[in-house]
Design a protein around this motif. Structure first.
Motif, PDB file in Angstrom:
ATOM      1  N   LEU A 148       0.850  -1.282  -0.009  1.00 10.96           N
ATOM      2  CA  LEU A 148      -0.089  -0.084  -0.130  1.00 10.96           C
ATOM      3  C   LEU A 148       0.632   1.203   0.103  1.00 10.96           C
ATOM      4  CD1 LEU A 148      -2.917   1.354  -0.004  1.00 10.96           C
ATOM      5  CD2 LEU A 148      -2.461   1.370   2.547  1.00 10.96           C
ATOM      6  N   VAL A 149       1.886   1.242   0.898  1.00 11.40           N
ATOM      7  CA  VAL A 149       2.691   2.517   0.999  1.00 11.40           C
ATOM      8  C   VAL A 149       3.471   2.971  -0.263  1.00 11.40           C
ATOM      9  CG1 VAL A 149       4.667   3.544   2.085  1.00 11.40           C
ATOM     10  CG2 VAL A 149       2.724   2.488   3.448  1.00 11.40           C
TER      11      VAL A 149
ATOM     12  N   LEU B 134       0.820   4.084  -2.791  1.00  8.51           N
ATOM     13  CA  LEU B 134       0.728   5.817  -2.454  1.00  8.51           C
ATOM     14  C   LEU B 134       1.816   6.612  -2.897  1.00  8.51           C
ATOM     15  CD1 LEU B 134      -1.158   5.272   1.035  1.00  8.51           C
ATOM     16  CD2 LEU B 134      -2.045   5.279  -1.244  1.00  8.51           C
ATOM     17  N   HIS B 135       2.845   6.161  -2.520  1.00  2.00           N
ATOM     18  CA  HIS B 135       4.075   6.780  -2.994  1.00  2.00           C
ATOM     19  C   HIS B 135       4.314   6.900  -4.665  1.00  2.00           C
ATOM     20  CE1 HIS B 135       8.264   8.525  -3.398  1.00  2.00           C
ATOM     21  NE2 HIS B 135       8.651   7.619  -4.461  1.00  2.00           N
TER      22      HIS B 135
ATOM     23  N   GLY C  81       1.536   9.599  -5.570  1.00  2.00           N
ATOM     24  CA  GLY C  81       1.717  10.738  -5.114  1.00  2.00           C
ATOM     25  C   GLY C  81       2.643  11.711  -5.907  1.00  2.00           C
TER      26      GLY C  81
ATOM     27  N   PHE D  48      -6.986  -4.093  -2.443  1.00  3.37           N
ATOM     28  CA  PHE D  48      -7.146  -2.996  -1.681  1.00  3.37           C
ATOM     29  C   PHE D  48      -8.455  -2.421  -2.008  1.00  3.37           C
ATOM     30  CE2 PHE D  48      -2.456  -2.204  -2.784  1.00  3.37           C
ATOM     31  CZ  PHE D  48      -1.971  -2.555  -1.655  1.00  3.37           C
ATOM     32  N   PRO D  49      -9.488  -3.121  -1.437  1.00  6.05           N
ATOM     33  CA  PRO D  49     -10.735  -3.094  -2.033  1.00  6.05           C
ATOM     34  C   PRO D  49     -11.251  -1.462  -2.061  1.00  6.05           C
ATOM     35  CG  PRO D  49     -10.745  -4.995  -0.660  1.00  6.05           C
ATOM     36  CD  PRO D  49      -9.354  -4.195  -0.584  1.00  6.05           C
ATOM     37  N   GLY D  50     -11.964  -0.873  -2.890  1.00  3.51           N
ATOM     38  CA  GLY D  50     -12.376   0.284  -2.660  1.00  3.51           C
ATOM     39  C   GLY D  50     -11.294   1.727  -3.040  1.00  3.51           C
ATOM     40  N   LEU D  51     -10.114   1.454  -2.900  1.00  4.14           N
ATOM     41  CA  LEU D  51      -9.191   2.157  -2.989  1.00  4.14           C
ATOM     42  C   LEU D  51      -9.134   2.996  -4.423  1.00  4.14           C
ATOM     43  CD1 LEU D  51      -6.851   4.001  -1.773  1.00  4.14           C
ATOM     44  CD2 LEU D  51      -5.305   2.245  -2.381  1.00  4.14           C
TER      45      LEU D  51
ATOM     46  N   ALA E  54     -11.919   5.202  -5.245  1.00  2.00           N
ATOM     47  CA  ALA E  54     -12.140   6.383  -4.424  1.00  2.00           C
ATOM     48  C   ALA E  54     -11.146   7.478  -4.855  1.00  2.00           C
ATOM     49  CB  ALA E  54     -11.756   6.029  -2.933  1.00  2.00           C
TER      50      ALA E  54
ATOM     51  N   LEU F 110      -1.494  11.930  -1.032  1.00  2.00           N
ATOM     52  CA  LEU F 110      -0.955  10.508  -1.359  1.00  2.00           C
ATOM     53  C   LEU F 110       0.435  10.534  -1.225  1.00  2.00           C
ATOM     54  CD1 LEU F 110      -2.915   9.712  -4.764  1.00  2.00           C
ATOM     55  CD2 LEU F 110      -3.194   9.022  -2.449  1.00  2.00           C
TER      56      LEU F 110
ATOM     57  N   LEU G  77       1.394  10.173   2.267  1.00  2.00           N
ATOM     58  CA  LEU G  77       0.856   8.847   3.019  1.00  2.00           C
ATOM     59  C   LEU G  77       1.942   7.870   2.224  1.00  2.00           C
ATOM     60  CD1 LEU G  77      -2.946   9.050   3.396  1.00  2.00           C
ATOM     61  CD2 LEU G  77      -1.137   9.417   5.119  1.00  2.00           C
ATOM     62  N   GLY G  78       2.579   8.179   1.491  1.00  2.00           N
ATOM     63  CA  GLY G  78       3.498   7.109   0.618  1.00  2.00           C
ATOM     64  C   GLY G  78       4.859   7.103   1.202  1.00  2.00           C
ATOM     65  N   ASP G  79       4.844   6.781   2.585  1.00  2.00           N
ATOM     66  CA  ASP G  79       6.058   6.835   3.557  1.00  2.00           C
ATOM     67  C   ASP G  79       5.449   6.025   4.694  1.00  2.00           C
ATOM     68  OD1 ASP G  79       8.595   8.223   4.286  1.00  2.00           O
ATOM     69  OD2 ASP G  79       7.254   8.003   6.055  1.00  2.00           O
ATOM     70  N   PRO G  80       6.232   4.978   5.037  1.00  2.00           N
ATOM     71  CA  PRO G  80       6.071   4.003   6.009  1.00  2.00           C
ATOM     72  C   PRO G  80       5.873   4.825   7.428  1.00  2.00           C
ATOM     73  CG  PRO G  80       8.352   3.391   5.332  1.00  2.00           C
ATOM     74  CD  PRO G  80       7.669   4.616   4.102  1.00  2.00           C
TER      75      PRO G  80
ATOM     76  N   MET H 276       2.708   6.688   7.119  1.00  2.00           N
ATOM     77  CA  MET H 276       1.467   5.669   7.311  1.00  2.00           C
ATOM     78  C   MET H 276       1.080   5.104   8.984  1.00  2.00           C
ATOM     79  SD  MET H 276      -1.102   4.097   5.945  1.00  2.00           S
ATOM     80  CE  MET H 276      -0.969   4.371   4.179  1.00  2.00           C
TER      81      MET H 276
ATOM     82  N   PRO I  97     -14.149  11.328  -0.889  1.00  2.00           N
ATOM     83  CA  PRO I  97     -15.248  10.229  -0.378  1.00  2.00           C
ATOM     84  C   PRO I  97     -14.724   8.770  -0.466  1.00  2.00           C
ATOM     85  CG  PRO I  97     -16.406  11.985  -1.383  1.00  2.00           C
ATOM     86  CD  PRO I  97     -15.212  12.184  -1.795  1.00  2.00           C
ATOM     87  N   GLY I  98     -14.771   8.268   0.711  1.00  2.00           N
ATOM     88  CA  GLY I  98     -14.076   6.594   0.670  1.00  2.00           C
ATOM     89  C   GLY I  98     -12.747   6.668   0.716  1.00  2.00           C
ATOM     90  N   LEU I  99     -12.096   7.347   0.541  1.00  2.00           N
ATOM     91  CA  LEU I  99     -10.455   7.188   0.435  1.00  2.00           C
ATOM     92  C   LEU I  99     -10.123   6.846   1.711  1.00  2.00           C
ATOM     93  CD1 LEU I  99      -7.828   7.308  -1.356  1.00  2.00           C
ATOM     94  CD2 LEU I  99      -7.653   9.680  -0.716  1.00  2.00           C
TER      95      LEU I  99
ATOM     96  N   ALA J 180     -10.838   3.391   2.545  1.00  2.00           N
ATOM     97  CA  ALA J 180     -10.188   2.216   1.899  1.00  2.00           C
ATOM     98  C   ALA J 180      -8.787   2.124   2.303  1.00  2.00           C
ATOM     99  CB  ALA J 180     -10.202   2.664   0.280  1.00  2.00           C
ATOM    100  N   LEU J 181      -8.209   3.229   2.613  1.00  2.00           N
ATOM    101  CA  LEU J 181      -6.663   3.257   3.041  1.00  2.00           C
ATOM    102  C   LEU J 181      -6.774   2.372   4.481  1.00  2.00           C
ATOM    103  CD1 LEU J 181      -5.523   6.913   2.032  1.00  2.00           C
ATOM    104  CD2 LEU J 181      -4.680   4.630   1.149  1.00  2.00           C
TER     105      LEU J 181
ATOM    106  N   SER K 183      -7.027  -1.172   4.361  1.00  2.00           N
ATOM    107  CA  SER K 183      -6.104  -2.017   3.445  1.00  2.00           C
ATOM    108  C   SER K 183      -4.768  -1.676   4.272  1.00  2.00           C
ATOM    109  CB  SER K 183      -5.949  -1.617   2.127  1.00  2.00           C
ATOM    110  OG  SER K 183      -7.139  -1.944   1.677  1.00  2.00           O
ATOM    111  N   ALA K 184      -4.685  -0.820   5.153  1.00  2.00           N
ATOM    112  CA  ALA K 184      -3.290  -0.393   5.771  1.00  2.00           C
ATOM    113  C   ALA K 184      -2.417  -1.660   6.475  1.00  2.00           C
ATOM    114  CB  ALA K 184      -3.403   0.711   6.558  1.00  2.00           C
ATOM    115  N   PRO K 185      -1.175  -1.700   6.544  1.00  2.00           N
ATOM    116  CA  PRO K 185      -0.475  -2.880   7.151  1.00  2.00           C
ATOM    117  C   PRO K 185      -0.402  -2.650   8.441  1.00  2.00           C
ATOM    118  CG  PRO K 185       1.232  -1.122   5.983  1.00  2.00           C
ATOM    119  CD  PRO K 185      -0.304  -0.805   5.739  1.00  2.00           C
TER     120      PRO K 185
END
Lengths: 116, 116
Positions: free
Chosen positions: A17-18, A21-22, A25, A94-97, A100, B21, B24-27, B30, B95-97, B100-101, B104-106
């Motif tokens: 996921l990360v 997103l990176h 982004g 990632f359902p819905g991602l 969205a 994005l 959030l694209g960084d561990p 996140m 909406p929904g983002l 979803a994140l 699915s997040a680790p």
């Protein structure tokens, strides 16, 4: 079609996921995502992608980031390469991602300007 | 509470998807998002955030990126600062983002290890 006809890409279970997103982004890569969202295969030329203000190597870099993150898949056919969105894989992971993101994504023109 | 009691943050309408994005694209960031997902205010100490393996200035940098992207809000009370997720603003804008994140997040442990 054999596996050899695709450039290397992570298996679905390894899409992170990360990392996704990176990859997204960035305004140019978001522009590419929007181009690929139609589900079709796209050729790799900057002109075809509406990115002819960018150097070819820059576009190649962005496409590689997307592929290595698991966002896209690249099929090789002779000297041609065709890129498509891994929608099924991303929806499974990632359902819905993706829905969205695509619903909220900026207009292509605005993204292209941001990446200029 | 007056506006002066919050550190600068973009108004809801100016929160940009690509910037979010990227944030959030960084561990580590996140990991922070997951900490803030409970909706509560959190103090800013690395230990409170489970990030005591990182230097205080590194944590401050990551928190600033999140705030400037519009992901979090920071309330100042004397010498203390309290951070919270801008869930209502993010849900209104994308909406929904966030759902979803977060779905699915680790796991936090995996993210913390990745950022070590």
């Amino acid at each position: 079609m054999t596996d050899d006809e695709r450039l290397p890409q992570p298996p679905t279970a390894d899409i992170d996921l990360v990392t996704v997103l990176h990859a997204l982004g960035d305004p140019v890569r978001m522009r590419l995502l929007l181009s690929y969202a139609d589900g079709a295969e796209h050729s790799c030329g900057p002109r075809d992608l509406g990115l002819d203000h960018l150097h070819k190597s820059t576009v190649s870099h962005h496409m590689r980031v997307l592929r290595e993150a698991g966002v896209t898949s690249t099929r090789v056919a002779g000297r041609n390469r065709f890129v498509s969105l891994r929608r099924t894989d991303l929806d499974a992971r990632f359902p819905g991602l993706l829905d969205a993101l695509l619903a909220s994504a900026p207009r292509p023109a605005a993204v292209a300007a941001a990446g200029a």
